[in-house]
Design an enzyme around this catalytic site. Structure first.
Site, mmCIF file in Angstrom:
data_model
loop_
_atom_site.group_PDB
_atom_site.id
_atom_site.type_symbol
_atom_site.label_atom_id
_atom_site.label_comp_id
_atom_site.label_asym_id
_atom_site.label_seq_id
_atom_site.Cartn_x
_atom_site.Cartn_y
_atom_site.Cartn_z
ATOM 1 N N ARG A 151 1.760 -10.990 6.280
ATOM 2 C CA ARG A 151 3.202 -11.218 6.177
ATOM 3 C C ARG A 151 3.997 -10.622 7.335
ATOM 4 O O ARG A 151 5.209 -10.735 7.383
ATOM 5 C CB ARG A 151 3.719 -10.676 4.838
ATOM 6 C CG ARG A 151 3.169 -11.440 3.643
ATOM 7 C CD ARG A 151 3.741 -10.935 2.324
ATOM 8 N NE ARG A 151 5.184 -11.083 2.243
ATOM 9 C CZ ARG A 151 5.920 -10.688 1.208
ATOM 10 N NH1 ARG A 151 5.324 -10.125 0.162
ATOM 11 N NH2 ARG A 151 7.222 -10.856 1.194
ATOM 12 N N LYS A 156 3.362 6.883 4.267
ATOM 13 C CA LYS A 156 2.669 5.603 4.420
ATOM 14 C C LYS A 156 2.284 5.316 5.867
ATOM 15 O O LYS A 156 1.744 4.250 6.156
ATOM 16 C CB LYS A 156 3.552 4.469 3.888
ATOM 17 C CG LYS A 156 3.916 4.601 2.417
ATOM 18 C CD LYS A 156 4.848 3.480 1.983
ATOM 19 C CE LYS A 156 5.364 3.686 0.571
ATOM 20 N NZ LYS A 156 6.286 2.613 0.146
ATOM 21 N N PRO A 212 0.835 -1.204 0.000
ATOM 22 C CA PRO A 212 0.000 0.000 0.000
ATOM 23 C C PRO A 212 0.869 1.254 0.000
ATOM 24 O O PRO A 212 1.810 1.368 0.789
ATOM 25 C CB PRO A 212 -0.797 -0.142 1.301
ATOM 26 C CG PRO A 212 -0.809 -1.606 1.581
ATOM 27 C CD PRO A 212 0.518 -2.111 1.109
ATOM 28 N N GLU A 213 0.547 2.179 -0.891
ATOM 29 C CA GLU A 213 1.312 3.414 -1.008
ATOM 30 C C GLU A 213 0.443 4.588 -0.573
ATOM 31 O O GLU A 213 -0.656 4.385 -0.040
ATOM 32 C CB GLU A 213 1.844 3.552 -2.437
ATOM 33 C CG GLU A 213 2.702 2.353 -2.830
ATOM 34 C CD GLU A 213 3.284 2.431 -4.232
ATOM 35 O OE1 GLU A 213 3.501 3.556 -4.732
ATOM 36 O OE2 GLU A 213 3.528 1.371 -4.830
ATOM 37 N N ASN A 240 6.531 1.913 -5.258
ATOM 38 C CA ASN A 240 6.979 1.441 -6.566
ATOM 39 C C ASN A 240 6.083 1.894 -7.717
ATOM 40 O O ASN A 240 6.560 2.476 -8.695
ATOM 41 C CB ASN A 240 7.098 -0.083 -6.552
ATOM 42 C CG ASN A 240 8.031 -0.591 -7.622
ATOM 43 O OD1 ASN A 240 9.101 -0.027 -7.836
ATOM 44 N ND2 ASN A 240 7.633 -1.635 -8.323
#
Length: 369
Positions: A132, A60, A2-3, A192
């Site tokens: 994760r 973020k 997530p950006e 990214n």
């Protein structure tokens, strides 16, 4: 990951569901990685029975503002973090998978806020999940003035610098421009896909060195750093509403059989290529984002020198970003100086003695006690 646009969307969820409500109780799951600097019990105890008065974001990171004394939650999604409101689907990054459901409590949750509006009796539950375990949950007394937020660079939505301030920040660096955009101490919230979208719209190759950008390129970079984030936030990070000419709409076909439909301004099919810059896979359009010949030659020489040059790594890990400093790290310089000094101080006798095999290796009967 997530950006900035996706994290801004998450703050909207918190604003709609939690602001004005009291945290009646907190369910937590033990996780010594995700809960940073605190235990899950400390987190639950410190925020319980306090009212959510607001929500903020920088880059973020986002945080909940609470009334009363005590610290406030500062949250980071990492690679797979997300929020889910009870009775609704989670806010997934990019697209919601078919397997998504409203089961409660959700899988991989780290904490659940039980919220109540004392005036109306309205209740809600809000969960923070992280499959994760690369996200972080922290407590801070002053979120904006303490790490990690205090260590971040400008936010393209909240604090975009003027062009005359932005230009020297870029030109003083010699790393690839993509690596600089990914550095959160430079542009907080740019990840990214956002970085690739900025460079595509600015018509800048991701490997071009920062200090080689022209005035025209710097102006375009400044404009699109702000504009890409603004447009994505304006549609609540809903990629189905992103402009059709954006690279985002076509960049996901690497290694797949289906062909993209991105067109050049001439109407001809565009060529999307992928390279690794700043430790991340970067998509670009070769016809529109050309690397200067000088930069290409310099990069080839650097790659050739790396093959013959041995550098001792100091520390446990290396950053996956290109170094931002133009000068060589002092630690590496000192290592080389010590090695050079040792070589020049050696005498022929000491070299002969050092090359003579030890008795423990030449005598099979020798033993170590």
């Amino acid at each position: 990951m997530p950006e900035l646009p996706e994290v801004e969307r998450a703050t909207g969820v918190v604003r709609d569901v939690a602001v004005g409500k009291r945290i009646e109780r907190v369910e937590t799951v033990e996780d010594e990685i995700v809960f940073s600097g605190i235990t899950h019990q400390e987190f639950a105890t410190e925020i319980a029975n306090r009212t959510v008065t607001g929500v903020g974001r920088h880059g973020k990171c986002f945080f909940l503002e609470l009334d009363g004394h005590g610290r406030m939650p500062v949250l980071h999604f990492g690679m797979t973090g997300m929020l889910q409101v009870k009775g609704q689907l989670a806010t997934y990054y990019k697209e919601t998978p078919k397997s998504a459901n409203t089961d409660w409590p959700p899988r991989f949750h780290k904490f659940i806020l039980h919220l109540v509006d004392d005036a109306t009796g309205e209740v809600a539950q809000l969960a923070f999940m992280d499959a994760r375990r690369l996200g972080r949950v922290r407590l801070r007394r002053s979120p904006r003035t303490e790490p990690p937020i205090s260590e971040l660079g400008f936010d393209p939505i909240l604090s975009m610098p003027l062009l005359e301030e932005f230009t020297p920040l870029v030109l003083k660096r010699s790393c690839p421009i993509k690596a600089l955009l990914l550095d959160q101490s430079f542009s907080a919230g740019v990840g990214n896909w956002v970085a690739d979208e900025i460079l595509y719209n600015a018509r800048i190759h991701p490997e071009q060195k920062c200090n080689t950008l022209s005035e025209e390129q710097l102006s375009a970079l400044h404009h699109h750093t702000s504009d890409v984030c603004r447009i994505a936030v304006s549609v609540n990070a809903d990629d189905s509403k992103f402009p059709e000419h954006w690279l985002f709409k076509h960049r996901w076909g690497k290694g797949k059989k289906e062909k993209h439909t991105l067109k050049l301004p001439s109407g001809e099919p565009a060529t999307i290529k992928w390279i690794t810059v700043g430790g991340r896979t970067s998509a670009y359009v070769s016809e529109l984002q050309r690397a200067p010949k000088q930069s290409v030659r310099g990069e080839k020489k650097k790659r050739a020198s790396r093959k013959t040059q041995k550098i001792e790594v100091v520390g446990d890990t290396e950053s996956d970003l290109t170094a931002l400093s133009d000068s060589e790290p002092d630690t590496v310089k000192n290592v080389r100086k010590r090695k050079a000094s040792a070589k020049t101080s050696e005498t022929p006798t000491s070299r002969k003695r050092r090359s003579r095999p030890s008795s423990s290796l030449t005598n099979p009967a020798a033993s170590v006690t």
